[in-house]
Scaffold this motif. Structure first.
Motif, PDB file in Angstrom:
ATOM      1  N   ASP A  42     -66.077  11.491  -0.925  1.00  0.00           N
ATOM      2  CA  ASP A  42     -66.689  11.122  -1.816  1.00  0.00           C
ATOM      3  C   ASP A  42     -68.185  11.158  -1.672  1.00  0.00           C
ATOM      4  N   GLN A  43     -68.979  10.087  -0.897  1.00  0.00           N
ATOM      5  CA  GLN A  43     -70.116  10.361  -0.526  1.00  0.00           C
ATOM      6  C   GLN A  43     -70.815  11.519   0.206  1.00  0.00           C
ATOM      7  N   LEU A  44     -69.843  11.997   1.187  1.00  0.00           N
ATOM      8  CA  LEU A  44     -70.225  13.561   1.741  1.00  0.00           C
ATOM      9  C   LEU A  44     -70.373  14.108   0.737  1.00  0.00           C
ATOM     10  N   CYS A  45     -69.117  14.392  -0.906  1.00  0.00           N
ATOM     11  CA  CYS A  45     -69.061  15.882  -1.047  1.00  0.00           C
ATOM     12  C   CYS A  45     -70.270  15.690  -2.228  1.00  0.00           C
ATOM     13  N   ARG A  46     -70.968  13.954  -2.593  1.00  0.00           N
ATOM     14  CA  ARG A  46     -72.069  14.278  -3.643  1.00  0.00           C
ATOM     15  C   ARG A  46     -73.051  14.346  -2.998  1.00  0.00           C
ATOM     16  N   ASN A  47     -72.878  14.375  -1.542  1.00  0.00           N
ATOM     17  CA  ASN A  47     -74.533  14.264  -1.191  1.00  0.00           C
ATOM     18  C   ASN A  47     -74.953  15.502  -0.319  1.00  0.00           C
ATOM     19  N   TYR A  48     -73.564  16.332   0.236  1.00  0.00           N
ATOM     20  CA  TYR A  48     -73.805  17.803   0.079  1.00  0.00           C
ATOM     21  C   TYR A  48     -73.791  18.773  -1.367  1.00  0.00           C
ATOM     22  N   TYR A  49     -73.524  18.304  -1.949  1.00  0.00           N
ATOM     23  CA  TYR A  49     -73.585  18.781  -3.286  1.00  0.00           C
ATOM     24  C   TYR A  49     -74.882  18.868  -3.813  1.00  0.00           C
ATOM     25  N   ASN A  50     -75.815  18.124  -3.652  1.00  0.00           N
ATOM     26  CA  ASN A  50     -77.271  18.332  -3.885  1.00  0.00           C
ATOM     27  C   ASN A  50     -77.682  18.909  -3.049  1.00  0.00           C
ATOM     28  N   LYS A  51     -77.622  18.798  -1.997  1.00  0.00           N
ATOM     29  CA  LYS A  51     -78.180  19.847  -1.119  1.00  0.00           C
ATOM     30  C   LYS A  51     -77.998  21.873  -1.320  1.00  0.00           C
ATOM     31  N   ALA A  52     -76.726  22.027  -2.527  1.00  0.00           N
ATOM     32  CA  ALA A  52     -76.430  23.142  -2.463  1.00  0.00           C
ATOM     33  C   ALA A  52     -77.174  22.871  -3.804  1.00  0.00           C
ATOM     34  N   VAL A  53     -77.397  21.817  -4.327  1.00  0.00           N
ATOM     35  CA  VAL A  53     -78.058  22.112  -6.023  1.00  0.00           C
ATOM     36  C   VAL A  53     -79.856  22.407  -5.564  1.00  0.00           C
TER      37      VAL A  53
END
Length: 116
Positions: A42-53
Motif C-alpha cells: 500500500d505504501q508503494l501504491c500510494r507513492n506511485y499514485y502520487n507520481k501518476a498525479v
C-alpha cells in the motif's frame, strides 16, 4: 524508492467550488518495481499514485491547464471490464506494479463579480 508527494495545490480528487473551464481529459500510466522488502504494497501504491498525479498535472499544464480535478485510479479486470476509484488503486503481477490514472484538465476562471 524515490518519494513522491501529492501536488495538492494543482490536483483535486473532488471538484472544487472554484469556477473553471474544462479543457479535456488527461491520462497516465506509471509502472514500478513491486518487489521491495522495505516497503509495504500500500505504501508503494500510494507513492506511485502520487507520481501518476504529478504526471497528470504536467500533461494538463502542457495544454494550458492550471490544474486537474476529478482524479481517478483506473483498474482493468481480466474479464475486460474496468472500474474507477477516488483512492489509489494499483495492479501488481508480482514483480511490477502499475498505476493508471485519469483526470480532467481545467483552467481557472476569475471569481464572479458580486452584483450591487
Amino acid at each position: 524508492m524515490k518519494k513522491f508527494s501529492f501536488p495538492g495545490d494543482t490536483a483535486f480528487v473532488q471538484v472544487p467550488a472554484r469556477p473553471c473551464k474544462v479543457l479535456g481529459q488527461v491520462k497516465t500510466k506509471v509502472t514500478y518495481q513491486s518487489v521491495d522488502f522495505e516497503h509495504e504494497d500500500d505504501q508503494l501504491c500510494r507513492n506511485y499514485y502520487n507520481k501518476a498525479v504529478i504526471d497528470l498535472v504536467d500533461r494538463a499544464k502542457a495544454v494550458g491547464a492550471d490544474a486537474v480535478i476529478n482524479i481517478r485510479s483506473v483498474v482493468f479486470y481480466e474479464d475486460g471490464t474496468s472500474e474507477t476509484f477516488k483512492t489509489p488503486e494499483c495492479s501488481d503481477d508480482g514483480e511490477e506494479g502499475e498505476v493508471l490514472a485519469v483526470a480532467t484538465a481545467v483552467k481557472w476562471l476569475p471569481p464572479p463579480v458580486p452584483a450591487n
